[in-house]
Design a protein around this motif. Structure first.
Motif, PDB file in Angstrom:
ATOM      1  N   VAL A   5       0.719  -1.249   0.048  1.00 13.67           N
ATOM      2  CA  VAL A   5      -0.001  -0.012  -0.015  1.00 13.67           C
ATOM      3  C   VAL A   5       0.945   1.372  -0.014  1.00 13.67           C
ATOM      4  N   LYS A   6       0.364   2.203  -0.357  1.00  7.47           N
ATOM      5  CA  LYS A   6       1.011   3.483  -0.570  1.00  7.47           C
ATOM      6  C   LYS A   6       0.145   4.635   0.094  1.00  7.47           C
ATOM      7  N   SER A   7       0.553   5.741   0.635  1.00  3.28           N
ATOM      8  CA  SER A   7      -0.303   6.926   1.267  1.00  3.28           C
ATOM      9  C   SER A   7      -1.547   7.295   0.363  1.00  3.28           C
ATOM     10  N   ASP A   8      -1.105   7.267  -0.836  1.00  5.90           N
ATOM     11  CA  ASP A   8      -2.125   7.943  -1.789  1.00  5.90           C
ATOM     12  C   ASP A   8      -3.099   6.974  -2.361  1.00  5.90           C
ATOM     13  N   MET A   9      -3.302   5.808  -1.794  1.00  9.88           N
ATOM     14  CA  MET A   9      -4.198   4.857  -2.334  1.00  9.88           C
ATOM     15  C   MET A   9      -5.469   4.989  -1.310  1.00  9.88           C
ATOM     16  N   LYS A  10      -6.774   4.850  -1.956  1.00 11.88           N
ATOM     17  CA  LYS A  10      -8.067   5.094  -1.343  1.00 11.88           C
ATOM     18  C   LYS A  10      -8.200   4.064  -0.425  1.00 11.88           C
ATOM     19  N   VAL A  11      -8.709   4.209   0.585  1.00 16.38           N
ATOM     20  CA  VAL A  11      -9.355   3.372   1.696  1.00 16.38           C
ATOM     21  C   VAL A  11     -10.131   2.385   1.204  1.00 16.38           C
ATOM     22  N   SER A  12     -11.267   2.926   0.874  1.00 13.06           N
ATOM     23  CA  SER A  12     -12.381   2.051   0.195  1.00 13.06           C
ATOM     24  C   SER A  12     -11.944   1.075  -0.965  1.00 13.06           C
ATOM     25  N   GLY A  13     -10.961   1.481  -1.597  1.00 13.87           N
ATOM     26  CA  GLY A  13     -10.257   0.597  -2.631  1.00 13.87           C
ATOM     27  C   GLY A  13      -9.397  -0.497  -2.007  1.00 13.87           C
ATOM     28  N   PRO A  23      -9.149  -4.931  10.088  1.00 12.93           N
ATOM     29  CA  PRO A  23      -8.777  -4.927  11.402  1.00 12.93           C
ATOM     30  C   PRO A  23      -7.560  -4.406  11.681  1.00 12.93           C
ATOM     31  N   ILE A  24      -6.541  -4.260  10.549  1.00 13.34           N
ATOM     32  CA  ILE A  24      -5.101  -3.646  10.993  1.00 13.34           C
ATOM     33  C   ILE A  24      -5.412  -2.179  11.073  1.00 13.34           C
ATOM     34  N   GLU A  39     -15.539   7.298   0.561  1.00 14.72           N
ATOM     35  CA  GLU A  39     -15.101   6.516  -0.688  1.00 14.72           C
ATOM     36  C   GLU A  39     -14.038   7.293  -1.240  1.00 14.72           C
ATOM     37  N   ASN A  40     -13.732   8.718  -1.184  1.00  9.02           N
ATOM     38  CA  ASN A  40     -12.784   9.355  -1.691  1.00  9.02           C
ATOM     39  C   ASN A  40     -11.585   9.580  -0.830  1.00  9.02           C
ATOM     40  N   GLU A  41     -11.445   9.167   0.428  1.00 13.40           N
ATOM     41  CA  GLU A  41     -10.504   9.273   1.383  1.00 13.40           C
ATOM     42  C   GLU A  41      -9.128   8.482   1.100  1.00 13.40           C
ATOM     43  N   THR A  42      -8.051   9.006   0.971  1.00 11.44           N
ATOM     44  CA  THR A  42      -6.644   8.288   0.943  1.00 11.44           C
ATOM     45  C   THR A  42      -6.380   7.554   2.161  1.00 11.44           C
ATOM     46  N   LEU A  43      -5.155   6.830   2.427  1.00 16.28           N
ATOM     47  CA  LEU A  43      -4.799   6.543   3.601  1.00 16.28           C
ATOM     48  C   LEU A  43      -4.105   7.750   4.379  1.00 16.28           C
ATOM     49  N   GLU A  44      -3.454   8.693   3.435  1.00 17.21           N
ATOM     50  CA  GLU A  44      -2.829   9.956   3.773  1.00 17.21           C
ATOM     51  C   GLU A  44      -3.916  10.794   4.751  1.00 17.21           C
ATOM     52  N   GLU A  45      -5.072  10.999   4.052  1.00 14.63           N
ATOM     53  CA  GLU A  45      -6.001  11.831   4.434  1.00 14.63           C
ATOM     54  C   GLU A  45      -6.888  11.220   5.695  1.00 14.63           C
ATOM     55  N   ALA A  46      -7.034   9.857   5.771  1.00 16.37           N
ATOM     56  CA  ALA A  46      -7.538   9.258   6.746  1.00 16.37           C
ATOM     57  C   ALA A  46      -6.777   9.323   8.104  1.00 16.37           C
ATOM     58  N   ALA A  47      -5.376   9.215   7.874  1.00 14.61           N
ATOM     59  CA  ALA A  47      -4.320   9.099   9.140  1.00 14.61           C
ATOM     60  C   ALA A  47      -4.404  10.456   9.486  1.00 14.61           C
ATOM     61  N   ASN A  55       3.032   7.465   7.730  1.00 16.15           N
ATOM     62  CA  ASN A  55       4.156   6.474   7.156  1.00 16.15           C
ATOM     63  C   ASN A  55       4.090   5.202   8.286  1.00 16.15           C
ATOM     64  N   ASP A  56       3.908   5.145   9.560  1.00 17.63           N
ATOM     65  CA  ASP A  56       3.772   4.216  10.414  1.00 17.63           C
ATOM     66  C   ASP A  56       2.674   3.277  10.082  1.00 17.63           C
ATOM     67  N   LEU A  57       1.612   4.165   9.535  1.00 16.72           N
ATOM     68  CA  LEU A  57       0.361   3.273   9.244  1.00 16.72           C
ATOM     69  C   LEU A  57       0.563   2.277   8.041  1.00 16.72           C
ATOM     70  N   VAL A  58       1.221   2.989   7.020  1.00 13.56           N
ATOM     71  CA  VAL A  58       1.784   2.510   5.730  1.00 13.56           C
ATOM     72  C   VAL A  58       2.611   1.111   5.944  1.00 13.56           C
ATOM     73  N   SER A  59       3.583   1.450   6.902  1.00 16.64           N
ATOM     74  CA  SER A  59       4.600   0.619   7.238  1.00 16.64           C
ATOM     75  C   SER A  59       3.795  -0.651   7.806  1.00 16.64           C
ATOM     76  N   LYS A  60       3.008  -0.520   9.003  1.00 14.93           N
ATOM     77  CA  LYS A  60       2.452  -1.603   9.303  1.00 14.93           C
ATOM     78  C   LYS A  60       1.365  -2.460   8.712  1.00 14.93           C
ATOM     79  N   VAL A  61       0.684  -1.628   7.696  1.00 14.94           N
ATOM     80  CA  VAL A  61      -0.114  -2.261   6.951  1.00 14.94           C
ATOM     81  C   VAL A  61       0.840  -3.193   5.878  1.00 14.94           C
ATOM     82  N   ASN A  62       1.990  -2.629   5.387  1.00 16.41           N
ATOM     83  CA  ASN A  62       2.839  -3.550   4.381  1.00 16.41           C
ATOM     84  C   ASN A  62       3.467  -4.696   5.078  1.00 16.41           C
TER      85      ASN A  62
END
Length: 73
Positions: A5-13, A23-24, A39-47, A55-62
């Motif tokens: 995953v990358k920070s610009d990816m949509k949560v819903s996708g 759950p993560i 629908e249109n919120e990226t991981l970065e926006e949600a964080a 960065n921590d969120l992306v790292s843990k999901v990855n």
């Protein structure tokens, strides 16, 4: 299957592609994902919305996705 995953990816996708990520995200402080991902919120926006380090969120999901991929081999 999502490999990274990358920070610009949509949560819903991400959740559509791999619901096991929910759950993560929830454990990291995003309680909304189980009921109403925006629908249109990226991981970065949600964080940012939840005052989390993206960065921590992306790292843990990855880390989770890498472990999951290795277990399925």
């Amino acid at each position: 299957m999502i490999k990274e995953v990358k920070s610009d990816m949509k949560v819903s996708g991400l959740l559509k592609e791999d619901p096991s990520i929910a759950p993560i995200l929830m454990a990291l402080g995003m309680p909304f994902v189980s009921t109403n991902p925006v629908e249109n919120e990226t991981l970065e926006e949600a964080a940012a919305k939840h005052q989390l380090d993206c960065n921590d969120l992306v790292s843990k999901v990855n880390e989770y996705l890498s472990k999951k991929a290795n277990e399925s081999k």
